[in-house]
Design an enzyme around this catalytic site. Structure first.
Site, short mmCIF file in Angstrom:
data_model
loop_
_atom_site.label_atom_id
_atom_site.label_comp_id
_atom_site.label_asym_id
_atom_site.label_seq_id
_atom_site.Cartn_x
_atom_site.Cartn_y
_atom_site.Cartn_z
N GLU A 153 0.78 -1.11 -0.04
CA GLU A 153 0.00 -0.23 0.08
C GLU A 153 0.83 1.29 -0.05
O GLU A 153 0.79 2.04 0.93
CB GLU A 153 -1.02 -0.04 1.26
CG GLU A 153 -1.86 -1.32 1.35
CD GLU A 153 -2.63 -1.30 2.51
OE1 GLU A 153 -2.80 -0.36 3.32
OE2 GLU A 153 -3.28 -2.42 2.94
N ASN A 201 1.66 -5.50 -2.91
CA ASN A 201 0.39 -5.68 -2.38
C ASN A 201 -0.45 -4.38 -2.30
O ASN A 201 0.08 -3.43 -1.62
CB ASN A 201 0.36 -6.44 -1.15
CG ASN A 201 -1.09 -6.75 -0.76
OD1 ASN A 201 -1.72 -7.60 -1.48
ND2 ASN A 201 -1.50 -6.80 0.59
N HIS A 237 -10.95 -6.03 -0.82
CA HIS A 237 -11.64 -5.78 0.35
C HIS A 237 -12.80 -5.13 -0.23
O HIS A 237 -12.61 -4.05 -0.78
CB HIS A 237 -11.02 -4.68 1.30
CG HIS A 237 -9.78 -5.54 1.98
ND1 HIS A 237 -10.13 -6.42 2.88
CD2 HIS A 237 -8.47 -5.13 2.16
CE1 HIS A 237 -9.06 -6.85 3.55
NE2 HIS A 237 -8.04 -6.23 3.00
N GLU A 267 -6.58 -10.57 0.00
CA GLU A 267 -7.36 -10.12 1.19
C GLU A 267 -8.77 -10.21 1.16
O GLU A 267 -9.49 -9.56 1.62
CB GLU A 267 -6.81 -8.98 1.96
CG GLU A 267 -5.29 -8.74 1.96
CD GLU A 267 -4.65 -7.65 2.50
OE1 GLU A 267 -5.49 -6.89 3.03
OE2 GLU A 267 -3.38 -7.51 2.53
N ASP A 269 -12.69 -9.97 1.16
CA ASP A 269 -13.91 -10.20 2.08
C ASP A 269 -14.55 -9.10 1.49
O ASP A 269 -14.55 -8.39 1.00
CB ASP A 269 -13.38 -9.98 3.54
CG ASP A 269 -12.38 -8.82 3.64
OD1 ASP A 269 -11.85 -8.54 4.78
OD2 ASP A 269 -12.85 -7.74 2.83
O1 G3I Z 1 -2.40 -7.32 19.82
C1 G3I Z 1 -2.91 -6.03 20.31
C2 G3I Z 1 -3.31 -6.30 21.40
O2 G3I Z 1 -2.52 -6.86 22.41
C3 G3I Z 1 -4.13 -4.96 21.89
O3 G3I Z 1 -4.72 -5.18 23.25
C4 G3I Z 1 -5.18 -4.52 20.98
C5 G3I Z 1 -5.87 -3.18 21.48
O4 G3I Z 1 -4.75 -2.17 21.28
O5 G3I Z 1 -4.53 -4.17 19.84
C6 G3I Z 1 -3.97 -5.47 19.23
O6 G3I Z 1 -3.38 -5.27 18.10
C7 G3I Z 1 -4.21 -4.96 17.04
C8 G3I Z 1 -4.24 -6.03 15.88
O7 G3I Z 1 -4.67 -5.72 14.74
C9 G3I Z 1 -4.29 -7.52 16.41
O8 G3I Z 1 -5.78 -7.66 16.54
C10 G3I Z 1 -3.96 -3.46 16.37
O9 G3I Z 1 -4.52 -2.63 17.44
C11 G3I Z 1 -4.75 -3.25 15.29
O10 G3I Z 1 -4.48 -2.15 14.52
C12 G3I Z 1 -4.58 -4.58 14.13
O11 G3I Z 1 -5.40 -4.37 13.04
C13 G3I Z 1 -4.81 -4.98 12.05
C14 G3I Z 1 -4.58 -4.18 10.75
O12 G3I Z 1 -4.26 -4.66 9.55
C15 G3I Z 1 -3.56 -3.00 11.17
O13 G3I Z 1 -2.27 -3.80 11.45
C16 G3I Z 1 -6.00 -5.71 11.67
O14 G3I Z 1 -6.18 -6.89 12.41
C17 G3I Z 1 -5.57 -6.57 10.28
O15 G3I Z 1 -6.80 -7.23 9.52
C18 G3I Z 1 -5.42 -5.34 9.24
O16 G3I Z 1 -4.95 -6.00 7.81
C19 G3I Z 1 -4.84 -5.22 6.89
C20 G3I Z 1 -3.56 -5.55 5.98
O17 G3I Z 1 -2.38 -6.02 6.84
C21 G3I Z 1 -3.28 -4.90 4.91
N1 G3I Z 1 -4.58 -4.66 4.04
C22 G3I Z 1 -5.53 -3.91 4.61
C23 G3I Z 1 -5.83 -4.98 6.00
C24 G3I Z 1 -7.03 -4.19 6.62
O18 G3I Z 1 -6.53 -3.03 7.29
#
Ligand code: G3I
Length: 368
Positions: A153, A201, A237, A267, A269
Site C-alpha cells: 500500500e 500488494n 476488500h 485479502e 472479504d
Molecule cells: O495485539 C494487540 C492487543 O495486545 C491490544 O490489546 C489490542 C488493542 O490495542 O491491539 C492488538 O493489536 C491489534 C492487531 O490488529 C491485532 O488484533 C491492533 O491494534 C490493530 O491495529 C491491528 O489491526 C490490523 C490492521 O491490519 C493493522 O495492522 C487488522 O487486524 C488487520 O486485519 C489489518 O489488515 C490489513 C492488512 O495488513 C493490509 N491490508 C489492509 C488490511 C485491513 O486493514
C-alpha cells in the site's frame, strides 16, 4: 404423493446431501488442488487452540498467511529484538497440514512500532533498519515462506506515492524519487531470499483506475529494468456490495500477467451492513455477497497467471471489518461465527469445482 411420503423423501434427500458432501469431502482445498490454484486464509496463531478454527482451516485451505504476526509492530517489539515465535507457529501449522505460507508484510506505512515511528531516525539510519529487517526476517523464513508482500500500500487513490516514514517522513534517503524506495526494498528482498516470490500488494486496485494504473506502471517499469519482482497482490476488500468498481478485474489481471507477473487475490472479504444487534441487516445481502465472491474467483480462475485466492480470515467470528467500520459492517467471510458455511462459500466452491482453467494468458509465471 401423500404428505408422509413427501416428508420422508425430504428427510432422506437432506441426509444424502449432507453426508455426500461430507462423504466426498467436498472442500475448497480439494477442488483448488485439482485446479492447481492456492486457496488461502489470513490467520491469527493465537486461535490455533480453538478446535473449530483448526478443523475448518485445515479442511478448506492449502495456504495461510499471518494477518498481523509478521508485521513490524508484532515482530519487532524493540530495536534489538526479532520476535519470530508467532510467525513460527504459523509455519509449524502449515507444515503439519501440508499448506504453503505467504508472508505479510516487510514495508508498510501502518502498524509500525513506536520505537521506530517516534525514534527520530535519520534517513540513513532508517535505510539500515529497513535493510536489516528485510534481510533478517526473510532469511529466518527462507524455504518456509514461499511468497512475500515485500511492500504494501504505497499509492494514494490518485496514483501518487503516499507520504510515509519510508518515503519522505523522513524516508530512507530517496525522498521525492517516487517508487525508487520500493525498488530498493525489492532488491534487498531478492538478496535475502532468492527463492521467495516477491509481491507488491495494495487495495482498491481491483478494477482499472488511477491507483491500479500506478501499480501497473510501476511493475511494468520494474520488469523492464530487471528490478526483482514476481507478482502483484490485489487485496479485494469489498465494502459496497457491488461489482461496479471491480468490473474490470479480469482486464486488470490480464494486463499484469501479460507482463510475466503472477497475481494473487490476497485479502478478499465482502462486508455486509449489520443491524444494531450485529446481525446481517438484510438476508438478501448474503446472496449478493455470494455473487461477488463468485465474480472475483471466476476472474482469477480464468487467468492461469492468477495463482492464489486468499480471504482475509475465514470466519465472521474473527474479522477485522466490524472493528474497522465501528460495527456498521461485518459478516464479510465464507463461514459465520459458528463456522457454518454461508452462500459465499457455496459460490466459491462451485467456481472451484467448475470449468477447467483457461490456457496460460501472458507468459508462464516463475515457478514457486
Ligand atoms: O495485539 C494487540 C492487543 O495486545 C491490544 O490489546 C489490542 C488493542 O490495542 O491491539 C492488538 O493489536 C491489534 C492487531 O490488529 C491485532 O488484533 C491492533 O491494534 C490493530 O491495529 C491491528 O489491526 C490490523 C490492521 O491490519 C493493522 O495492522 C487488522 O487486524 C488487520 O486485519 C489489518 O489488515 C490489513 C492488512 O495488513 C493490509 N491490508 C489492509 C488490511 C485491513 O486493514
Amino acid at each position: 404423493m401423500r404428505l408422509k411420503e413427501i416428508l420422508l423423501l425430504a428427510i432422506v434427500s437432506g441426509a444424502v446431501a449432507f453426508f455426500s458432501e461430507k462423504a466426498v469431502g467436498q472442500s475448497l482445498r480439494e477442488y483448488a488442488d485439482q485446479k492447481k490454484i492456492l486457496i488461502g486464509a489470513a490467520v491469527e496463531p493465537s486461535l490455533f487452540k480453538e478446535p473449530a478454527y483448526v478443523a475448518t482451516l485445515a479442511r478448506e485451505f492449502n495456504m495461510i498467511e499471518a494477518e498481523n504476526a509478521l508485521k513490524w509492530a508484532a515482530i519487532r517489539p524493540d530495536r534489538g529484538t526479532f520476535n519470530f515465535k508467532p510467525g513460527d507457529e504459523v509455519v509449524a501449522f502449515a507444515k503439519q497440514h501440508k499448506m504453503k505460507v505467504r508472508g505479510h508484510t516487510l514495508l508498510w506505512s501502518e502498524y509500525n512500532p513506536a520505537w521506530l515511528t517516534k525514534g527520530k531516525f535519520t534517513p540513513s539510519q532508517l535505510s539500515d533498519l529497513l535493510h536489516e529487517h528485510i534481510t533478517n526476517v526473510m532469511k529466518h523464513y527462507a524455504g518456509e515462506v514461499f511468497a512475500w508482500d515485500v511492500v504494501n500500500e504505497v499509492f494514494e487513490a490518485d496514483g501518487d506515492v503516499e507520504p510515509s516514514i519510508w518515503y519522505d517522513q523522513p524516508g530512507i534517503g530517496l525522498n521525492g524519487q517516487g517508487t525508487v524506495y520500493v525498488e530498493k526494498a525489492f532488491r534487498w528482498a531478492r538478496e535475502a531470499d532468492p527463492r521467495a516470490l516477491l509481491f507488491y500488494n495494495d487495495y482498491d486496485t481491483e478494477g482499472l483506475n488511477p491507483k491500479s494504473d500506478a501499480v501497473y506502471a510501476m511493475v511494468k517499469d520494474f520488469k523492464r529494468r530487471g528490478v526483482p519482482i514476481d507478482g502483484v497482490g490485489i487485496q479485494a476488500h469489498i465494502f459496497n456490495l457491488s461489482t461496479k468498481d471491480i468490473a474490470d478485474l479480469e482486464a486488470n489481471i490480464a494486463r499484469l500477467t501479460a507482463l510475466g507477473l503472477q497475481v494473487h487475490i490476497t485479502e478478499l472479504d465482502v462486508g455486509l451492513p449489520l443491524d444494531a444487534k450485529g446481525q446481517v441487516a438484510n438476508a438478501v445481502d448474503l446472496q449478493r455477497q455470494a455473487e461477488i465472491y463468485r465474480f472475483i474467483a471466476a476472474a482469477c480462475l480464468k487467468q492461469a497467471g492468477c495463482t492464489a485466492l486468499q480471504t482475509w480470515g475465514f470466519t465472521d467470528k474473527y474479522s477485522w471489518v466490524p472493528g474497522f467500520t465501528k460495527g456498521a459492517k461485518g459478516a464479510a467471510l465464507l463461514f459465520d461465527k459458528a463456522y457454518v458455511a454461508k452462500p459465499a462459500y457455496r459460490a466459491l466452491l462451485s467456481v472451484l469445482k467448475g470449468r477447467k482453467r483457461s490456457a496460460t494468458s501472458g507468459t508462464a509465471p516463475r515457478s514457486n
